[in-house]
Design an enzyme around this catalytic site. Structure first.
Site, PDB file in Angstrom:
ATOM      1  N   SER A 239       2.197  -1.070   8.899  1.00 47.89           N
ATOM      2  CA  SER A 239       2.535  -1.602   7.583  1.00 47.89           C
ATOM      3  C   SER A 239       3.721  -0.866   6.990  1.00 47.89           C
ATOM      4  CB  SER A 239       1.333  -1.425   6.659  1.00 47.89           C
ATOM      5  OG  SER A 239       0.780  -2.672   6.338  1.00 47.89           O
ATOM      6  N   GLY A 277       3.199  -6.415   8.100  1.00 44.10           N
ATOM      7  CA  GLY A 277       3.760  -5.062   8.040  1.00 44.10           C
ATOM      8  C   GLY A 277       5.169  -4.966   7.507  1.00 44.10           C
ATOM      9  N   ARG A 322       1.785  -7.570   1.959  1.00 45.46           N
ATOM     10  CA  ARG A 322       2.563  -6.825   0.950  1.00 45.46           C
ATOM     11  C   ARG A 322       3.876  -7.522   0.583  1.00 45.46           C
ATOM     12  NH1 ARG A 322       2.320  -1.146   1.246  1.00 45.46           N
ATOM     13  NH2 ARG A 322       1.649  -1.523   3.378  1.00 45.46           N
ATOM     14  N   ARG A 363      -2.772   4.592  -3.623  1.00 45.60           N
ATOM     15  CA  ARG A 363      -1.769   4.730  -2.558  1.00 45.60           C
ATOM     16  C   ARG A 363      -0.983   6.047  -2.602  1.00 45.60           C
ATOM     17  NH1 ARG A 363       1.954   1.942  -1.613  1.00 45.60           N
ATOM     18  NH2 ARG A 363       1.725   1.789   0.636  1.00 45.60           N
ATOM     19  N   TYR A 367      -1.567   7.972   0.781  1.00 45.13           N
ATOM     20  CA  TYR A 367      -0.456   7.923   1.746  1.00 45.13           C
ATOM     21  C   TYR A 367       0.775   8.687   1.282  1.00 45.13           C
ATOM     22  CZ  TYR A 367      -3.005   3.503   2.590  1.00 45.13           C
ATOM     23  OH  TYR A 367      -3.947   2.546   2.792  1.00 45.13           O
ATOM     24  N   CYS A 394     -10.179  13.413 -12.862  1.00 49.12           N
ATOM     25  CA  CYS A 394     -10.378  14.861 -12.740  1.00 49.12           C
ATOM     26  C   CYS A 394      -9.935  15.336 -11.362  1.00 49.12           C
ATOM     27  CB  CYS A 394     -11.847  15.186 -12.946  1.00 49.12           C
ATOM     28  SG  CYS A 394     -12.412  14.618 -14.526  1.00 49.12           S
ATOM     29  N   GLU A 395      -8.676  15.180 -11.065  1.00 46.60           N
ATOM     30  CA  GLU A 395      -8.123  15.562  -9.760  1.00 46.60           C
ATOM     31  C   GLU A 395      -6.676  15.964  -9.970  1.00 46.60           C
ATOM     32  OE1 GLU A 395      -9.111  14.807  -6.279  1.00 46.60           O
ATOM     33  OE2 GLU A 395     -10.985  13.834  -6.838  1.00 46.60           O
ATOM     34  N   TYR A 424      -2.203  -3.962  -2.499  1.00 46.12           N
ATOM     35  CA  TYR A 424      -3.072  -2.815  -2.181  1.00 46.12           C
ATOM     36  C   TYR A 424      -3.305  -1.880  -3.375  1.00 46.12           C
ATOM     37  CZ  TYR A 424      -2.077  -4.465   2.527  1.00 46.12           C
ATOM     38  OH  TYR A 424      -1.954  -5.249   3.641  1.00 46.12           O
TER      39      TYR A 424
HETATM   40  N1  LLP Z   1      -2.333  -8.412   9.691  1.00 47.90           N
HETATM   41  C1  LLP Z   1      -3.210  -7.466  10.046  1.00 47.90           C
HETATM   42  C2  LLP Z   1      -4.016  -7.623  11.257  1.00 47.90           C
HETATM   43  C3  LLP Z   1      -3.370  -6.316   9.242  1.00 47.90           C
HETATM   44  O1  LLP Z   1      -4.234  -5.383   9.597  1.00 47.90           O
HETATM   45  C4  LLP Z   1      -2.585  -6.179   8.066  1.00 47.90           C
HETATM   46  C5  LLP Z   1      -2.724  -5.004   7.213  1.00 47.90           C
HETATM   47  C6  LLP Z   1      -1.689  -7.207   7.730  1.00 47.90           C
HETATM   48  C7  LLP Z   1      -1.572  -8.306   8.577  1.00 47.90           C
HETATM   49  C8  LLP Z   1      -0.833  -7.164   6.500  1.00 47.90           C
HETATM   50  O2  LLP Z   1       0.025  -6.085   6.466  1.00 47.90           O
HETATM   51  P1  LLP Z   1       1.153  -6.026   5.328  1.00 47.90           P
HETATM   52  O3  LLP Z   1       2.123  -7.154   5.600  1.00 47.90           O
HETATM   53  O4  LLP Z   1       0.494  -6.211   4.028  1.00 47.90           O
HETATM   54  O5  LLP Z   1       1.762  -4.685   5.484  1.00 47.90           O
HETATM   55  N2  LLP Z   1      -3.625  -0.252   2.543  1.00 47.90           N
HETATM   56  C9  LLP Z   1      -2.350   0.038   3.178  1.00 47.90           C
HETATM   57  C10 LLP Z   1      -1.932  -1.010   4.140  1.00 47.90           C
HETATM   58  C11 LLP Z   1      -2.986  -1.266   5.179  1.00 47.90           C
HETATM   59  C12 LLP Z   1      -2.771  -2.555   5.800  1.00 47.90           C
HETATM   60  C13 LLP Z   1      -3.884  -2.946   6.695  1.00 47.90           C
HETATM   61  N3  LLP Z   1      -3.588  -4.115   7.441  1.00 47.90           N
HETATM   62  C14 LLP Z   1      -1.291   0.280   2.112  1.00 47.90           C
HETATM   63  O6  LLP Z   1      -1.640   0.294   0.959  1.00 47.90           O
HETATM   64  O7  LLP Z   1      -0.141   0.495   2.421  1.00 47.90           O
END
Ligand code: LLP
Length: 467
Positions: A239, A277, A322, A363, A367, A394-395, A424
């Protein structure tokens, strides 16, 4: 995107000017347009206006914190993927942000939708997304979830393990159904992103490894099963990726696998899904490709690689999350306290505390993700000072924006808007410190509509059923 220090990123010494990529703004009130929903401006009174509505008005109607999503911007980003990736299937990744209205927008714009759990399937279907346009993902789908998905007639299941193949066969036997499947494979690509969101290197939980022969074995097993219609291969490398090089390697390796499968079975696979991603701009340091540039790069890579393998182009698909909802969303907070903390060498740092924090945006803590923000309720000609925006938890690590220039006269009662908060943030929100989750509202043509209402203390008390 990550800036770590050996003693932990929050202890890193920051020079008075902030990190190397952050520039002191010549006009601190100017908005960097590529971070914000299309058409975001400051009005004559200096208020940031999104979707034709001043954010002060959203705060007045809804309180703060609040997530604001610009419907027209979301829809136009969805359309840009559909139109630029001609002939491809585009699945919006619902994990990034999902409500019934959002599922409806996605359906109306002609995209499919990726779901990962029973909950996401329910919301997507309730929003009117046809089941045949759903892709069902997950590394640990339960038998119940598989039964439900197949019972509803989901378009495809992305198979992630041999245990799952057993469960699909069992559910299909019970239901008299045939599951259309893709096999998720790990290509060994090291995507250049944070370790927790890189997913295609070998040592992690997703997919079946090409290297170990598991991917080919899974494809052969699905092909020979009377309960499954094998459509092809799925690969998701991670991602928040800006470069196409990782995708190029993944394409080459998945096509090589398709070639091996053809040699073993005589069958040419019909589909290839390249996952999501695609990176977005959170700060001035990020310069993502446009959707059209991305599509062109992918087309060139695919033409080249398919020619190399003497293979007909498969039906292609992608799963952006995203890149569709991220830039459409803004998080709005109210400033509660401002504190100047003296550092060594006569330096100081201004801590601006807002009424949310790591519960509504995990996030940065998870991250070391970087964000930026702007004073939203007025303009100011005070000198910009390097500030840190923090939450009310509280962090010590409850930091929303590590380094940003804000006007020196920022004060309690001011509003701060954070762009790039559509993806996210609400979907990963928690109730840490018993904070109710903020609402999600849509703005369109100067009007505001609630998509998710604010959680209340009553909601939380209702869950607390003990004595
Ligand atoms: N397809 C699959 C199989 C995935 O696992 C994901 C994201 C996507 C598509 C979409 O990815 P995007 O285009 O949104 O980057 N929570 C993390 C990102 C984890 C994404 C998990 N899978 C963050 O906040 O950056």
């Amino acid at each position: 995107m990550t800036h770590m220090h050996i003693a932990g990123s929050i202890h890193a010494d920051v020079a008075q000017g902030g990190p190397h990529w952050l520039t002191m703004p010549s006009d601190p009130m100017a908005l960097q347009h590529r971070l914000w929903p299309e058409g975001t401006v400051r009005d004559r009174e200096g208020r940031i206006t999104v979707g034709g509505l001043p954010l002060t008005e959203v705060a007045r109607q809804q309180g703060t914190p609040v997530y604001v999503i610009d419907e027209a911007d979301f829809r136009s980003r969805a359309r840009a993927f559909r139109d630029s990736f001609t002939g491809w299937h585009v699945y919006y990744a619902g994990k990034a942000l999902l409500t019934r209205s959002i599922a409806r927008w996605v359906a109306e714009e002609g995209l499919g939708l990726d779901v990962t759990t029973m909950g996401e399937m329910h919301i997507a279907l309730a929003g009117g997304m046809p089941a045949e346009r759903l892709g069902f993902h997950g590394n640990n789908k339960s038998l119940d979830e598989i039964r439900f998905a197949l019972g509803q007639g989901v378009g495809r299941v992305i198979v992630d393990s041999f245990n799952e193949i057993d469960r699909i066969e069992r559910a299909c036997t019970e239901l008299g159904a045939v599951a259309r499947v893709l096999v998720r494979v790990t290509t060994g690509v090291e995507a250049h992103t944070h370790e927790y969101i890189a997913t295609a290197h070998e040592d992690q939980k997703f997919g079946l490894s090409i290297l170990g022969g598991h991917a080919l074995a899974a494809l052969v097993r699905c092909q020979s099963s009377p309960h499954m219609e094998l459509r092809g291969i799925h690969s998701h490398i991670g991602s928040q990726i800006f470069e196409t090089h990782g995708f190029e390697v993944a394409i080459r390796r998945t096509l090589r696998l398709a070639e091996q499968f053809r040699a073993a079975t005589g069958v040419e696979l019909a589909e290839l899904d390249l996952g999501g991603g695609f990176g977005i701009a959170y700060t001035e340091a990020d310069s993502p490709k446009t959707t059209a540039e991305l599509a062109q790069a992918f087309e060139e890579i695919l033409d080249h690689e398919c020619r190399g393998f003497q293979m007909a182009r498969p039906q292609l698909s992608i799963e952006p999350g995203r890149a569709i909802c991220g830039p459409s969303g803004v998080a709005l907070y109210e400033v509660g306290t401002v504190k100047v903390v003296e550092l060594e060498n006569g330096r100081s740092r201004t801590y601006v505390s807002v009424d949310g924090g790591m519960s509504d945006n995990i996030r940065p803590a998870l991250y070391a993700a970087e964000y930026s923000c702007a004073l939203a309720n007025r303009s100011s000609d005070a000198e910009p000072v390097l500030s840190r925006v923090v939450g009310k938890h509280c962090e010590g690590g409850d930091i929303l924006i590590r380094d940003v220039f804000l006007p020196r006269d920022i004060a309690p009662g001011d509003l701060i808007a954070v762009p790039g908060a559509g993806a996210y943030c609400r979907s990963m929100a928690s109730n840490y410190n018993q904070l109710p989750k903020p609402p999600l509202v849509a703005v369109a043509e100067g009007a505001v509509r609630t998509l998710l209402r604010r959680e209340t203390l009553d909601d939380m008390m209702r869950l607390d059923v003990g004595e």
